[in-house]
Design a protein around this motif. Structure first.
Motif, short mmCIF file in Angstrom:
data_model
loop_
_atom_site.label_atom_id
_atom_site.label_comp_id
_atom_site.label_asym_id
_atom_site.label_seq_id
_atom_site.Cartn_x
_atom_site.Cartn_y
_atom_site.Cartn_z
N GLN A 32 6.23 1.36 -4.92
CA GLN A 32 5.37 2.33 -4.27
C GLN A 32 5.59 3.71 -4.88
OE1 GLN A 32 6.78 1.92 -0.26
NE2 GLN A 32 8.50 3.29 -0.56
N LYS A 109 1.48 3.53 1.60
CA LYS A 109 0.58 2.40 1.82
C LYS A 109 0.07 1.80 0.52
CE LYS A 109 -1.01 3.39 6.50
NZ LYS A 109 -2.18 3.58 7.37
N GLU A 120 1.97 -9.26 -2.41
CA GLU A 120 1.03 -8.55 -1.56
C GLU A 120 0.75 -7.19 -2.20
OE1 GLU A 120 2.86 -8.36 2.24
OE2 GLU A 120 2.70 -10.50 2.63
N ALA A 122 -1.82 -3.51 -2.32
CA ALA A 122 -2.86 -2.59 -1.89
C ALA A 122 -2.83 -1.44 -2.88
CB ALA A 122 -2.61 -2.09 -0.47
N SER A 123 -3.60 -1.55 -3.94
CA SER A 123 -3.49 -0.60 -5.05
C SER A 123 -4.57 0.46 -5.05
CB SER A 123 -3.55 -1.36 -6.39
OG SER A 123 -4.80 -2.00 -6.53
N GLN A 127 -8.18 -0.22 0.11
CA GLN A 127 -7.41 -1.34 0.64
C GLN A 127 -6.36 -0.91 1.64
OE1 GLN A 127 -5.82 -2.98 -2.96
NE2 GLN A 127 -7.61 -4.22 -3.38
N THR A 128 -6.22 0.39 1.89
CA THR A 128 -5.14 0.84 2.75
C THR A 128 -5.42 0.59 4.21
OG1 THR A 128 -6.13 3.05 2.72
CG2 THR A 128 -4.36 2.61 1.16
N GLU A 132 -5.24 -6.08 2.33
CA GLU A 132 -4.37 -6.30 1.19
C GLU A 132 -4.75 -7.58 0.45
OE1 GLU A 132 -0.18 -4.23 2.35
OE2 GLU A 132 -0.46 -6.29 2.98
N ASN A 171 -6.84 -7.58 -10.18
CA ASN A 171 -6.64 -6.38 -9.39
C ASN A 171 -6.44 -5.19 -10.33
OD1 ASN A 171 -6.46 -5.91 -6.45
ND2 ASN A 171 -4.56 -4.87 -6.98
#
Length: 320
Positions: A32, A109, A120, A122-123, A127-128, A132, A171
């Motif tokens: 993150q 996030k 998993e 959320a990029s 997607q936040t 995800e 992704n």
């Protein structure tokens, strides 16, 4: 002005990518944006806001009169220049507010979390809200970073999961995805080497269930407790299936109850198992003499495993 815009765009893109840190949470690794990256984004955002205020104020203030001489046309801003400054200020202000608010609105996030059996992600900011991307390793054959054309026809790096059967999950690859690739690859290799039989597929046609007649239960001796003979009337686990653990790591709803050692479970009953942070329905294929329960996953009809009772729940209304 074009040079200034180029610098601002470069700074903005750099700040959006931020600095990635890896945090270990149990047996998972989370990639993150670090606190340093969040601070850089906030500082740049505040700087853009100040620049926006200066540009907007400069577009509305009257022209400054030169000292000791009469102002010429070159000393005055034209209407086009004032409009341009105002628009520039608005754009810079919006970018600054966006960057400054990211760390407050989306704290930690944007992430890539590598679990022993899944990834998993959320990029993107879309997607936040909880949407995800979850990719179980059981269906993945390989993973790589690849250049793909985006919607506007430009090449962009993507994290690509090649699934068994030829399907791919793509992704967009930001800094988190790029930094996590090696960890994902290592986790996938470890998953395959640790449990090579977990991906064994059953035939498309389910084999018939043979009901083995119960055998007489021997009287417990002094060295034998009732729990030792509890499942003596049940068949032994079939060698055709492997045992698989899916520990319950989310709260059990009030409508469900855990399957205890003395819970009566019938063949064909519907139970619940925890996978990837949610509940999934499984169908009981057999109850074995070692206490395990052979279950077929309804969402994945070609997968059947021996499962432990402690990893299963049932509808509380069905309690007997």
């Amino acid at each position: 002005m074009s040079a200034m815009r180029l610098v601002l765009i470069t700074v903005t893109i750099t700040s959006l990518s931020g600095c990635t840190e890896m945090v270990v949470e149990g047996d998972s690794k989370v990639f993150q944006t670090s606190a340093l990256g969040a601070t850089i984004r906030t500082v740049i955002g505040l700087g853009l806001i100040v620049l926006a205020v200066v540009a907007i104020v400069g577009s509305v203030l009257p022209d400054r009169k030169p000292k000791n001489r009469i102002a010429t046309a070159k000393d005055k801003l034209s209407s086009g220049q004032r409009i341009g400054m105002a628009m520039f200020g608005v754009v810079m202000g919006m970018m600054g507010l966006f960057l400054a608010a990211i760390s407050l609105v989306f704290p930690n996030k944007l992430h890539v979390t590598v679990h022993p059996d899944r990834v998993e992600m959320a990029s993107t900011f879309s997607q936040t809200g909880g949407k995800e991307v979850v990719v179980p390793f059981a269906n993945v054959s390989s993973v790589e970073i690849r250049d793909e054309m985006n919607a506007v026809g430009k090449s962009k790096k993507h994290l690509v999961f090649k699934m068994k059967g030829g399907r791919e999950i793509k992704n967009p690859a930001g800094n988190n995805e790029l930094q996590s690739l090696d960890t994902i690859t290592d986790a996938l290799d470890a998953f395959k080497s640790r449990e090579p039989e977990l991906t064994e597929r059953r035939p498309n046609v389910r084999p018939p269930i043979v009901n083995t007649p119960p055998q007489p239960v021997p009287e417990p001796s002094d060295a034998e407790s009732p729990s030792d003979t509890k499942f003596a009337s049940m068949p032994a686990p079939s060698a055709a299936y492997t045992q698989k653990r899916y520990p319950i790591n989310i709260p059990i709803p009030d409508s469900q109850s855990p399957v205890l050692p003395d819970t009566v479970v019938d063949v064909g009953a519907k139970l619940k198992a925890c996978y990837a942070g949610s509940w999934h329905t499984v169908t009981v294929v057999a109850v074995n003499n070692d206490g395990s329960i052979t279950c077929n996953w309804d969402a994945w009809p070609t997968y059947t495993y021996h499962m432990l009772r402690e990893d299963l729940t049932f509808d509380a209304s069905d309690a007997r």
